[in-house]
Motif scaffolding. Structure first.
Motif, PDB file in Angstrom:
ATOM      1  N   CYS A   1       0.860  -1.180   0.000  1.00 46.96           N
ATOM      2  CA  CYS A   1       0.000   0.000   0.000  1.00 46.96           C
ATOM      3  C   CYS A   1       0.900   1.235   0.000  1.00 46.96           C
ATOM      4  CB  CYS A   1      -0.902   0.002   1.235  1.00 46.96           C
ATOM      5  SG  CYS A   1      -1.885   1.514   1.393  1.00 46.96           S
TER       6      CYS A   1
ATOM      7  N   TRP B   1      -5.561  -8.979   1.425  1.00 48.89           N
ATOM      8  CA  TRP B   1      -6.066  -7.819   0.701  1.00 48.89           C
ATOM      9  C   TRP B   1      -7.573  -7.919   0.539  1.00 48.89           C
ATOM     10  CZ3 TRP B   1      -2.785  -4.003   0.262  1.00 48.89           C
ATOM     11  CH2 TRP B   1      -1.429  -4.281   0.225  1.00 48.89           C
TER      12      TRP B   1
ATOM     13  N   GLN C   1      -7.944  -3.357  -2.211  1.00 45.17           N
ATOM     14  CA  GLN C   1      -8.006  -2.333  -1.173  1.00 45.17           C
ATOM     15  C   GLN C   1      -7.191  -2.770   0.033  1.00 45.17           C
ATOM     16  OE1 GLN C   1     -11.806  -1.762   0.858  1.00 45.17           O
ATOM     17  NE2 GLN C   1     -11.538   0.441   0.646  1.00 45.17           N
ATOM     18  N   CYS C   2      -6.467  -1.848   0.623  1.00 47.00           N
ATOM     19  CA  CYS C   2      -5.676  -2.118   1.824  1.00 47.00           C
ATOM     20  C   CYS C   2      -6.597  -2.378   3.011  1.00 47.00           C
ATOM     21  CB  CYS C   2      -4.775  -0.921   2.119  1.00 47.00           C
ATOM     22  SG  CYS C   2      -3.814  -1.101   3.637  1.00 47.00           S
TER      23      CYS C   2
ATOM     24  N   SER D   1      -7.106   2.304   1.526  1.00 52.19           N
ATOM     25  CA  SER D   1      -6.647   2.926   0.290  1.00 52.19           C
ATOM     26  C   SER D   1      -6.664   1.900  -0.846  1.00 52.19           C
ATOM     27  CB  SER D   1      -5.219   3.451   0.472  1.00 52.19           C
ATOM     28  OG  SER D   1      -4.691   3.886  -0.761  1.00 52.19           O
ATOM     29  N   THR D   2      -6.853   2.379  -2.063  1.00 46.00           N
ATOM     30  CA  THR D   2      -6.740   1.508  -3.238  1.00 46.00           C
ATOM     31  C   THR D   2      -5.456   1.811  -4.015  1.00 46.00           C
ATOM     32  OG1 THR D   2      -8.098   3.038  -4.538  1.00 46.00           O
ATOM     33  CG2 THR D   2      -9.233   1.178  -3.490  1.00 46.00           C
TER      34      THR D   2
ATOM     35  N   VAL E   1      -2.394   0.699  -4.397  1.00 48.53           N
ATOM     36  CA  VAL E   1      -1.606  -0.495  -4.093  1.00 48.53           C
ATOM     37  C   VAL E   1      -0.737  -0.828  -5.296  1.00 48.53           C
ATOM     38  CG1 VAL E   1      -1.751  -2.963  -3.564  1.00 48.53           C
ATOM     39  CG2 VAL E   1      -3.380  -1.381  -2.549  1.00 48.53           C
TER      40      VAL E   1
END
Length: 53
Positions: free
Chosen positions: A13, A27, A40-41, A46-47, A49
């Motif tokens: 991430c 994930w 997504q984390c 967050s996306t 990554v």
């Protein structure tokens, strides 16, 4: 017939630094309208990554 497997290196991430193997169950996978399925984390959601091969 020959079967090829794709191996992914660690994914990270870019927001919080969380790391896990690419494709790992750690994930989250989300469906985003008009963009499709995204990673997504699980820590910060967050996306952003990055995955290495």
């Amino acid at each position: 017939m020959v079967s090829e497997s794709v191996t992914f290196g660690p994914s990270r991430c870019r927001n919080c630094g969380f790391e896990a193997p690419g494709g790992d169950d750690a994930w989250r996978r989300i469906d985003v309208p008009k963009l499709g399925r995204m990673t997504q984390c699980p820590d910060c959601e967050s996306t952003d990554v990055i995955t290495s091969r």
